[in-house]
Scaffold this motif. Structure first.
Motif, PDB file in Angstrom:
ATOM      1  N   GLU A 294       0.814  -1.216   0.000  1.00  0.00           N
ATOM      2  CA  GLU A 294       0.000   0.000   0.000  1.00  0.00           C
ATOM      3  C   GLU A 294       0.850   1.269   0.000  1.00  0.00           C
ATOM      4  O   GLU A 294       0.328   2.370  -0.191  1.00  0.00           O
TER       5      GLU A 294
ATOM      6  N   THR B 180       1.929  -0.293   4.907  1.00  0.00           N
ATOM      7  CA  THR B 180       0.841   0.678   4.840  1.00  0.00           C
ATOM      8  C   THR B 180       1.212   2.038   4.268  1.00  0.00           C
ATOM      9  O   THR B 180       0.341   2.745   3.753  1.00  0.00           O
TER      10      THR B 180
ATOM     11  N   SER C  11       0.220   6.022   0.608  1.00  0.00           N
ATOM     12  CA  SER C  11      -0.318   5.185   1.692  1.00  0.00           C
ATOM     13  C   SER C  11      -1.764   4.791   1.411  1.00  0.00           C
ATOM     14  O   SER C  11      -2.443   5.403   0.580  1.00  0.00           O
TER      15      SER C  11
ATOM     16  N   LEU D  90      -7.793   0.942   9.301  1.00  0.00           N
ATOM     17  CA  LEU D  90      -7.403  -0.054   8.313  1.00  0.00           C
ATOM     18  C   LEU D  90      -7.584  -1.463   8.868  1.00  0.00           C
ATOM     19  O   LEU D  90      -8.107  -2.350   8.178  1.00  0.00           O
TER      20      LEU D  90
ATOM     21  N   GLN E 135     -10.925   2.002   3.695  1.00  0.00           N
ATOM     22  CA  GLN E 135      -9.752   1.195   4.048  1.00  0.00           C
ATOM     23  C   GLN E 135     -10.050  -0.293   3.861  1.00  0.00           C
ATOM     24  O   GLN E 135      -9.168  -1.082   3.512  1.00  0.00           O
TER      25      GLN E 135
ATOM     26  N   GLY F  85       4.909   2.237   8.707  1.00  0.00           N
ATOM     27  CA  GLY F  85       4.332   1.395   7.667  1.00  0.00           C
ATOM     28  C   GLY F  85       5.009   0.052   7.521  1.00  0.00           C
ATOM     29  O   GLY F  85       4.543  -0.808   6.767  1.00  0.00           O
TER      30      GLY F  85
END
Length: 323
Positions: free
Chosen positions: A41, A306, A48, A184, A154, A282
């Motif tokens: 992602e 992420t 993001s 998410l 998400q 992330g």
């Protein structure tokens, strides 16, 4: 929240958000001791997954609400997602950001046309600031995670994971998700509960900011003592959301807590072996998959990378861990 909201968001997002790839590396598999699948992602618009939720929320607004404008509070990724979605819809955007957010995130948010209002996350309440500015100027507040339309957006990540894992024949695996407030994590959990119930979502969090992990253990919402000062800024929140926590409590397995050093090593390995740029927050899910093998029992784990909005000095420091 339900799967129909996520499917509706997927229809609104189609043609606007990227369908991000699943990446693999035998070198990462060797480190983890099992197959590792990385949902990239960090390659999404604005760097993001947050673009999904931003577009989902902005695209559902009335023409009058779009004309007046939107407001959001964020350390940077939600900020950029909402700012781009607002710009594409011709809507003004005000973004409340912590003064210690990475410079690249602040600069990118401004470059996308949003007005940035900075605050001190140690002494000021971003919720209060956002709600006050929303009321004063008639702006529509788009919260970063405790908002149904954002969670639905998400959750489209989960729909893609379900389809891709089915195509790969992966029917039993843990899905590690870098977790802040849980937008998410809860969205993916809802999507997988409907489309791939044998895939179990689990939150990944940095040390000292493990509010979701502790909340899942205690059965009630727990808060963090610290409010900032972490390289994993993307997933630093005071506590789980009131909407997201019940979803995670119902659908998620136990959390995995990782160190900043592990996240930095994961950043370096993601670049070295997958050729993607991931920010420390992330990379928490990948860090869990690589460096906490005893937390998993199956022969595969899926890690959601992420976000990739990292300042150059931090990225350079991460790469030094390869030496």
């Amino acid at each position: 929240m339900n799967i129909d909201m996520i499917r509706a968001a997927a229809l609104r997002i189609k043609g606007h958000a990227r369908r991000t790839p699943i990446l693999t590396s035998p070198f990462l598999d060797e480190i983890a001791g099992r197959r590792v699948f990385v949902k990239a992602e960090c390659l999404q618009h604005t760097g993001s997954f947050k673009f999904r939720g931003g577009w989902s929320a902005v695209s559902a607004l009335t023409d009058n609400a779009l004309k007046t404008g939107v407001i959001a509070f964020s350390s940077g990724n939600h900020a950029q997602g909402v700012a781009l979605a607002a710009r594409e819809h011709g809507a003004p955007a005000v973004i409340v950001m912590p003064s210690d957010a990475p410079a690249v995130k602040i600069a990118n948010t401004r470059a996308l046309g949003a007005k940035v209002v900075l605050y001190d996350r140690e002494t000021e309440d971003r919720d209060e600031i956002g709600e006050r500015l929303s009321a004063e100027h008639g702006l529509t507040l788009i919260k970063p995670y405790d908002e149904p339309l954002v969670i639905a957006g998400q959750g489209t990540t989960g729909l893609e994971i379900a389809e891709d894992m089915n195509a790969l024949g992966i029917t039993d695996a843990d899905v590690m998700v870098c977790c802040g407030g849980g937008g998410l994590t809860s969205g993916i959990a809802l999507a997988l509960a409907a489309d791939a119930p044998s895939l179990r979502v689990r939150p990944a969090e940095p040390e000292e900011f493990d509010d979701v992990t502790r909340s899942l253990i205690s059965g009630k919402i727990e808060s963090n003592v610290r409010r900032g000062g972490s390289l994993c800024d993307a997933i630093i929140t005071p506590q789980p959301g009131n909407l997201t926590f019940p979803i995670m409590q119902k659908h998620c397995g136990p959390g995995v807590v990782v160190s900043e050093d592990e996240c930095m090593r994961a950043v370096a390995l993601a670049f070295d072996r997958l050729r993607i740029v991931v920010e420390p927050g992330g990379a928490a899910a990948l860090a869990a998959a690589l460096f906490h093998p005893d937390e998993f029992t199956g022969d595969a784990v899926i890690a959601v990378a992420t976000g990739g909005n990292v300042d150059a000095p931090v990225f350079a420091k991460a790469l030094e861990t390869l030496q």
